[in-house]
Every structure is written in C-alpha cells, then in structure tokens.
Design a protein around this motif. Sequence first.
Motif, PDB file in Angstrom:
ATOM      1  N   PRO A 166      -2.320  10.120  -0.344  1.00 44.38           N
ATOM      2  CA  PRO A 166      -2.217  11.228   0.606  1.00 44.38           C
ATOM      3  C   PRO A 166      -1.726  12.522  -0.038  1.00 44.38           C
ATOM      4  CG  PRO A 166      -0.381   9.724   0.895  1.00 44.38           C
ATOM      5  CD  PRO A 166      -1.278   9.102  -0.116  1.00 44.38           C
ATOM      6  N   THR A 167      -1.109  12.414  -1.200  1.00 41.80           N
ATOM      7  CA  THR A 167      -0.491  13.614  -1.776  1.00 41.80           C
ATOM      8  C   THR A 167      -1.257  14.168  -2.968  1.00 41.80           C
ATOM      9  OG1 THR A 167       0.872  12.158  -3.132  1.00 41.80           O
ATOM     10  CG2 THR A 167       1.844  12.954  -1.099  1.00 41.80           C
ATOM     11  N   SER A 168      -2.318  13.482  -3.382  1.00 40.24           N
ATOM     12  CA  SER A 168      -2.901  13.845  -4.675  1.00 40.24           C
ATOM     13  C   SER A 168      -3.556  15.221  -4.691  1.00 40.24           C
ATOM     14  CB  SER A 168      -3.908  12.791  -5.113  1.00 40.24           C
ATOM     15  OG  SER A 168      -4.983  12.788  -4.228  1.00 40.24           O
ATOM     16  N   ALA A 169      -4.005  15.706  -3.516  1.00 40.95           N
ATOM     17  CA  ALA A 169      -4.678  17.007  -3.529  1.00 40.95           C
ATOM     18  C   ALA A 169      -3.797  18.106  -2.946  1.00 40.95           C
ATOM     19  CB  ALA A 169      -5.989  16.917  -2.759  1.00 40.95           C
ATOM     20  N   LEU A 170      -2.505  17.815  -2.804  1.00 45.99           N
ATOM     21  CA  LEU A 170      -1.650  18.756  -2.086  1.00 45.99           C
ATOM     22  C   LEU A 170      -0.723  19.536  -3.007  1.00 45.99           C
ATOM     23  CD1 LEU A 170      -0.578  16.567   0.940  1.00 45.99           C
ATOM     24  CD2 LEU A 170      -2.544  18.052   0.733  1.00 45.99           C
ATOM     25  N   GLY A 171      -0.292  20.673  -2.493  1.00 42.29           N
ATOM     26  CA  GLY A 171       0.699  21.465  -3.198  1.00 42.29           C
ATOM     27  C   GLY A 171       2.087  20.865  -3.002  1.00 42.29           C
ATOM     28  N   VAL A 172       3.075  21.478  -3.641  1.00 46.94           N
ATOM     29  CA  VAL A 172       4.427  20.925  -3.652  1.00 46.94           C
ATOM     30  C   VAL A 172       5.012  20.823  -2.244  1.00 46.94           C
ATOM     31  CG1 VAL A 172       6.751  21.224  -4.551  1.00 46.94           C
ATOM     32  CG2 VAL A 172       4.799  21.885  -5.932  1.00 46.94           C
ATOM     33  N   ARG A 173       4.926  21.935  -1.518  1.00 47.58           N
ATOM     34  CA  ARG A 173       5.538  21.986  -0.197  1.00 47.58           C
ATOM     35  C   ARG A 173       4.858  21.023   0.768  1.00 47.58           C
ATOM     36  NH1 ARG A 173       8.222  26.410   2.324  1.00 47.58           N
ATOM     37  NH2 ARG A 173       8.542  25.885   4.514  1.00 47.58           N
ATOM     38  N   GLN A 174       3.515  20.995   0.705  1.00 52.99           N
ATOM     39  CA  GLN A 174       2.761  20.105   1.589  1.00 52.99           C
ATOM     40  C   GLN A 174       3.061  18.652   1.259  1.00 52.99           C
ATOM     41  OE1 GLN A 174      -1.377  21.017   1.732  1.00 52.99           O
ATOM     42  NE2 GLN A 174      -1.030  23.200   1.938  1.00 52.99           N
ATOM     43  N   GLY A 184       9.927   1.380  11.942  1.00 52.86           N
ATOM     44  CA  GLY A 184       9.678  -0.041  11.741  1.00 52.86           C
ATOM     45  C   GLY A 184       8.256  -0.376  11.347  1.00 52.86           C
ATOM     46  N   ILE A 185       7.494   0.650  10.969  1.00 50.85           N
ATOM     47  CA  ILE A 185       6.113   0.427  10.560  1.00 50.85           C
ATOM     48  C   ILE A 185       6.076   0.203   9.047  1.00 50.85           C
ATOM     49  CG2 ILE A 185       3.852   1.550  10.371  1.00 50.85           C
ATOM     50  CD1 ILE A 185       4.661   3.032  13.009  1.00 50.85           C
ATOM     51  N   ALA A 186       5.258  -0.747   8.625  1.00 54.56           N
ATOM     52  CA  ALA A 186       5.101  -0.975   7.191  1.00 54.56           C
ATOM     53  C   ALA A 186       4.144   0.067   6.622  1.00 54.56           C
ATOM     54  CB  ALA A 186       4.541  -2.368   6.956  1.00 54.56           C
ATOM     55  N   VAL A 187       4.580   0.739   5.574  1.00 53.18           N
ATOM     56  CA  VAL A 187       3.734   1.764   4.973  1.00 53.18           C
ATOM     57  C   VAL A 187       3.288   1.293   3.588  1.00 53.18           C
ATOM     58  CG1 VAL A 187       3.597   4.156   4.185  1.00 53.18           C
ATOM     59  CG2 VAL A 187       4.962   3.598   6.190  1.00 53.18           C
ATOM     60  N   VAL A 188       1.996   1.305   3.358  1.00 51.32           N
ATOM     61  CA  VAL A 188       1.475   1.023   2.024  1.00 51.32           C
ATOM     62  C   VAL A 188       1.014   2.355   1.455  1.00 51.32           C
ATOM     63  CG1 VAL A 188      -0.218  -0.255   0.673  1.00 51.32           C
ATOM     64  CG2 VAL A 188       0.731  -1.272   2.737  1.00 51.32           C
ATOM     65  N   PHE A 189       1.710   2.801   0.424  1.00 47.58           N
ATOM     66  CA  PHE A 189       1.506   4.149  -0.088  1.00 47.58           C
ATOM     67  C   PHE A 189       0.839   4.043  -1.460  1.00 47.58           C
ATOM     68  CE2 PHE A 189       4.129   8.003  -1.809  1.00 47.58           C
ATOM     69  CZ  PHE A 189       2.999   8.782  -1.816  1.00 47.58           C
ATOM     70  N   ILE A 190      -0.417   4.450  -1.520  1.00 46.82           N
ATOM     71  CA  ILE A 190      -1.145   4.373  -2.784  1.00 46.82           C
ATOM     72  C   ILE A 190      -1.027   5.707  -3.501  1.00 46.82           C
ATOM     73  CG2 ILE A 190      -3.452   4.215  -3.823  1.00 46.82           C
ATOM     74  CD1 ILE A 190      -2.762   2.432  -0.641  1.00 46.82           C
ATOM     75  N   THR A 191      -0.687   5.652  -4.756  1.00 45.97           N
ATOM     76  CA  THR A 191      -0.552   6.900  -5.505  1.00 45.97           C
ATOM     77  C   THR A 191      -0.643   6.604  -6.986  1.00 45.97           C
ATOM     78  OG1 THR A 191       0.850   8.817  -5.878  1.00 45.97           O
ATOM     79  CG2 THR A 191       1.987   6.740  -5.567  1.00 45.97           C
ATOM     80  N   HIS A 192      -0.921   7.618  -7.782  1.00 44.69           N
ATOM     81  CA  HIS A 192      -0.716   7.434  -9.205  1.00 44.69           C
ATOM     82  C   HIS A 192       0.333   8.417  -9.723  1.00 44.69           C
ATOM     83  CE1 HIS A 192      -4.576   9.920  -9.257  1.00 44.69           C
ATOM     84  NE2 HIS A 192      -3.610  10.748  -9.546  1.00 44.69           N
ATOM     85  N   ASN A 193       1.060   8.972  -8.741  1.00 48.08           N
ATOM     86  CA  ASN A 193       2.120   9.883  -9.116  1.00 48.08           C
ATOM     87  C   ASN A 193       3.471   9.185  -8.950  1.00 48.08           C
ATOM     88  OD1 ASN A 193       4.151  11.920  -9.028  1.00 48.08           O
ATOM     89  ND2 ASN A 193       2.539  13.435  -8.705  1.00 48.08           N
ATOM     90  N   VAL A 194       4.109   8.878 -10.055  1.00 50.68           N
ATOM     91  CA  VAL A 194       5.343   8.091 -10.040  1.00 50.68           C
ATOM     92  C   VAL A 194       6.452   8.821  -9.287  1.00 50.68           C
ATOM     93  CG1 VAL A 194       7.128   7.084 -11.484  1.00 50.68           C
ATOM     94  CG2 VAL A 194       4.754   6.900 -12.157  1.00 50.68           C
ATOM     95  N   ARG A 195       6.498  10.133  -9.431  1.00 49.00           N
ATOM     96  CA  ARG A 195       7.568  10.892  -8.779  1.00 49.00           C
ATOM     97  C   ARG A 195       7.461  10.812  -7.263  1.00 49.00           C
ATOM     98  NH1 ARG A 195       9.254  16.377 -10.019  1.00 49.00           N
ATOM     99  NH2 ARG A 195       7.116  16.927  -9.541  1.00 49.00           N
ATOM    100  N   HIS A 196       6.227  10.915  -6.755  1.00 53.33           N
ATOM    101  CA  HIS A 196       6.041  10.788  -5.307  1.00 53.33           C
ATOM    102  C   HIS A 196       6.433   9.392  -4.846  1.00 53.33           C
ATOM    103  CE1 HIS A 196       2.765  14.148  -5.444  1.00 53.33           C
ATOM    104  NE2 HIS A 196       3.970  14.574  -5.772  1.00 53.33           N
ATOM    105  N   ALA A 197       6.072   8.387  -5.655  1.00 47.34           N
ATOM    106  CA  ALA A 197       6.393   7.006  -5.300  1.00 47.34           C
ATOM    107  C   ALA A 197       7.904   6.801  -5.270  1.00 47.34           C
ATOM    108  CB  ALA A 197       5.743   6.048  -6.286  1.00 47.34           C
ATOM    109  N   MET A 198       8.593   7.296  -6.301  1.00 43.63           N
ATOM    110  CA  MET A 198      10.036   7.114  -6.395  1.00 43.63           C
ATOM    111  C   MET A 198      10.762   7.809  -5.239  1.00 43.63           C
ATOM    112  SD  MET A 198      10.494   5.193  -9.005  1.00 43.63           S
ATOM    113  CE  MET A 198      12.216   5.214  -9.416  1.00 43.63           C
TER     114      MET A 198
END
Lengths: 264, 374
Positions: free
Chosen positions: A178-186, A201-215
């Motif tokens: 969800p964040t790969s095409a976005l600017g910093v603020r977005q 209480g919802i399970a979120v599966v967050f796919i990314t290749h950006n470690v900082r966003h994941a962390m």
Amino acid sequence: MTSQTTPAPIIQMQSIEKHFGSVIALAGVSVDVYPGECHCLLGDNGAGKSTFIKTMSGVHKPTKGEILFEGEEMHFDDPRDAITAGIATVYQDLAMIPLMSVARNFFMGNEPTKKIAGMTFFDRKVADEVTMREMKQMGINLRGPDQAVGTLSGGERQTVAIARAVHFGAKVLILDEPTSALGVRQTANVLATIDKVRKQGIAVVFITHNVRHAMAVGDRFTVLNRGKTLGTAKRGEIGPEELQDLMAGGQELVALEGSLGGTV
Amino acid sequence: MSETTQLKPAADERVKKMSSFRRALIRPELGGICGTIAVFTFFVLFAFDSGMFNSQGVLNWSTVSAQFMIIAVGACLLMIAGEFDLSVGSMIGFAGMMIAIFSVTLGWPIWVAIIVSFVLCVAIGALNGFIVVRTGLPSFIVTLATLFILRGFTIYFPQTLENKTIIGGIRDHAEGDWLASVFGGKVLTGFFTWLGNNGLISTFERGTRQGDPVVDGIPMLIVWAIILVIFGHILLTKTKFGNWIFASGGDAQAARYVGVPVNRVKILMFMFTAFCATIFATCQVMEFGSAGADRGLLKEFEAIIAVVIGGALLTGGYGSVLGAALGALIFGVVQQGLFFAGVESSLFRVFLGVILLLAVILNTYIRRMITGER
C-alpha cells in the motif's frame, strides 16, 4: 502483544504450493495470522508475495496445501468467496476506480438497496451518509460523497479502500504494497490507518519490500524468498538490517552493500 | 459547504472551493445540454418559418431523433461498461430481414416472426459479448467481424430465397397483429384528433381525410425511444447494476477484486445493445412494410457519435444516458433542420463533424474538472 491474548490464529496457510505450468511460484509456504496483529510479509520482487496473497484472497487456488480460516479448512473458488468469509484485499493500483465517485467506489460490489414498488434500487442516500461518516473517521474530509476518487491523493485512495474493507466486516485485511507508490506524508497516513484497523481486532497482512515501513507497524515479520518462507520473527527479535539481508537472500546483498558503501 | 471547509485538514487547502451553482452545472450531460440549446437557437433563428416547428416538422425531427436515441441508449450503456459494438448497423439490417423472411417467406404469424428475431439477435449479442470476455480481444475487432458476417447474411438470405434484396408485403401480414402494433402503431390518436378539431394543430384541408389532423398520433418509435431512455437512465444511476456498469468500464480488474461480476455485466450489455438494434429494426420494418439488405448502414457510428456528444468516455467508465439522448436529439435536429433551412444536404456532414469536435472538447474539459484526470 495482542497475539498472545488471543492465541487462536484466524488464518493458517499450511505448506502452500502454487505452480504455474513449469514455474514453481510457491514451494511450501506456511504462515499463521492472528487477530489484531499486523503481520508483515516481506520479500524482494519475484519472491512470491503476490502469488501468496492472491492464494489467500481466493484469486488463485493452491496447487497443494491447506488454508484454515478460523480453524476450518476453506476452499475459495473466487475472490467473492474469500470476501464473504471476511478476507478483504486492497491492491496497490486497483483499489479504486478514479472516474467514479467515492460513494460509488465505497459500495462497489456491496451496494445498499431499497425497494420501491417491488423493484430494487441502489440506496444512494444510505451510501452517501455511510461514506461521509466512514471517511471522516479515517480523517479524510470529502467535498461531498459524489466527489470523484480521481481527485484524491494516492494515500487517500488507499485509506478509502481500507475503510471500505473494514466497513464490510473484514476479519483479515490484506494490503498489497500500500505504501510503495506514496510520498512520505501519505505513507505515514496509511501506516496510521493500519494501526487504527489493527486496534479494532482485525488481522492485517501487510505486504511490502520496505523494511522501514514494516518495522513501523509490524508485530511479526515473515520473509519470503524464491517461493519459500525464511521464517517468522516477532517484533523486537529482529532488526532492520537482518530483515533486509533475509529479503535479498543474505550474501548477495552483503557483497552489494560493500560496493555501495552500506546505503541499501 | 462552509461547514466542510472549516473541518478540512491542512492537506486539503490545495483543493479549490467550488460554488454550489458551478457544481450543479458540472455534469456529464452539460456538453449535450449546451449543444441542444445551441442547435435549437440556431434553427429557431434561421429556419423558424420553414415549417420545422409546426406539428409535422416537430414529428419529422423527433422521429429521426428517436431512431438515434433507441440505438444510442444501448451503445451508451455498453460504452460505459467499457466495450463497443460495431455490429449495430448490420444487426438492424439482419433483424429486419429475419422478420421479413419469417413472416413473408415462411408465412409465420408476424408476432412469432418478431419474437424469434428478438431471441436470435439478442443471442448474437450474447455471443459477441461471450467472445469478447472469453478471448480478451478488443470488442472493436470482434464486433467488426460480426458487422461483416451479419451484413453478408442479410444480403445472402433474401437473394437465395427470394431472388431480391428487398422483401416487401409485411404490412399485409402485420394487419391486426397485436405485437406488430406495439412497434408500428401510434398512440394518443384521440388527443391529436382533439387538437386538430380545436385548431391547435394543422388539419388536412381537402381530400378524403379532410378535417383529420396531419399528425394523427405519436409513432410507437418515439414511445420506445422515451421508454428506453428512462429505463437506461434509471438502470445506470439508480440501481446496483448501474454501479456495476460503471465499475466494469472504469477498471474491470478492480471491479472483479471486489466481487463485481464483470463478465456477466459486459455480456448483458452486448445483449441489450442487440435488443435496442432489434427494436429499431422492427419499428422500421413496420413503418416501411419492407425489409432491405442495406438497412442500418453506418448506424453503429451514428450511435457512437450521439453517445460521445452526450459526454461518454470512449474508453468506458463514464457517461450518461440522458447525455446520449441529447446527443441523439442534436443529431436528428441537425440532420432534418438543415433540410428545413434549405441548406445543401452535403453540408450536413460538415455540421456534424464540427458539432462532434466541439462537444468532445467541451466534454473532455468538464470530465477533467469532475474526475481530476490529468
């Protein structure tokens, strides 16, 4: 961590294999996702992330392996089955249709209806009200429910898509980069939205290749590489450097990092 | 709107405020509305005395406009669903010819001939749609093939069966048939007689029909056009299915991911387009009493032009049935109006081209304002 208080995983993917002809896209991937956690799925391009989440969301059928949803084995024939079960997916580019209004997008495929003289009509009034309310909750103030999605920014579009999935009772929310095409603020806005959703209480599966966003938001991290899992780690057990190394397959990146002066 | 402006977070300061008047004005139909006003103003100024605005004149251009409207509604919904149908013109010829062959050559009752033709044509529409969604080929190519195939059969059948390309004598068969009058009849005849008797519309001054109004009713063609426009507009804007039509044309993949049955929507719209073409053909056959192999030539483009003048986006996902109906009205009024105004008929195409260009430029501008496209 929320996952410890609710020990039963909501979705268990067990030794999932997916073959496309002679290509083995997934070679036995197992992942458990718990309610209220943000489970980050990391991996480089071609690692099998997309295939994996498409299997989870009913787009692909696994060649081998089992999908257990709330402890029961599930067979999804199409995305609609997965959505009915409570697994919603927000795709990076395909979240919204820019030409359509926010309200029309919000209820796309789930239109509220009312009966007039025995005929079923799209209940625009309910659609407009709910859209405005949900958008306000997510921190987006629309000019009106008939505002076209094309006038929103990329981050706002993702947020609308997430709000839509949550509104329609998603128990598992899959977010495809969800964040790969976005600017910093977005990006920050989207990450904040993920946090809000997780707290419900919802399970979120967050796919990314950006470690900082994941962390930033992840509770647990699973790294995929060449169609296999390289293990799952909890928050605090693993550092960003280690994740980065795992994603790229370790040694290659170490060599590359040397030549680039440690900037990767 | 002041309430929302106050609540707006900092990120929205770049969104320009819009007055409510401007917002009401900016609609997909705006191009069509402007065009209609411009065209009527033009003809009121230059052809008012020509008889264009007396009862026969009005009937004349409204009949032509209604013809365009019938096929424009189908083409509009299909275009919004993201597809084209180039076989509309051939379908009109084919449907008319089938009715003629079934009734005149095979001697079936006319209502059976009409129903069987409808079923056949809608099935061909479904086949068009099925091929498009299954192969993923552009509908432009698939329906171009159908255009030739249907036109070929429309010439082949009457030539082989009757040794001619026009089959007449349908009116005798249609006499007193219940279904034929649904397409070839007239409504409100009593009202028009009353208008004539009270001197509100012109009547025949001599001959066997002396005293009867020149226009003795509204042809069913116009009734069909109005029904289809209302049906299409409600379907598109007021129903769940209408939302699916927009979604299928806007981004088929995104729509599929949220569970919209895109293929079904597209196939149904191909069927609806074929249905509209068959209504056109049936009305035409009942009016002329004959079916010709060259009927409906180039109608597919006329339908598309009307739809585009009406503000629809060629690539799908955006448009309006009311706009398309106005596009058809502009088309009909210009075509007939130039005749009334005594303008050389070959200039009709010049006029049409200019209107098309102006409408599309205006529509693109409006659409960008609405959707934030760049």
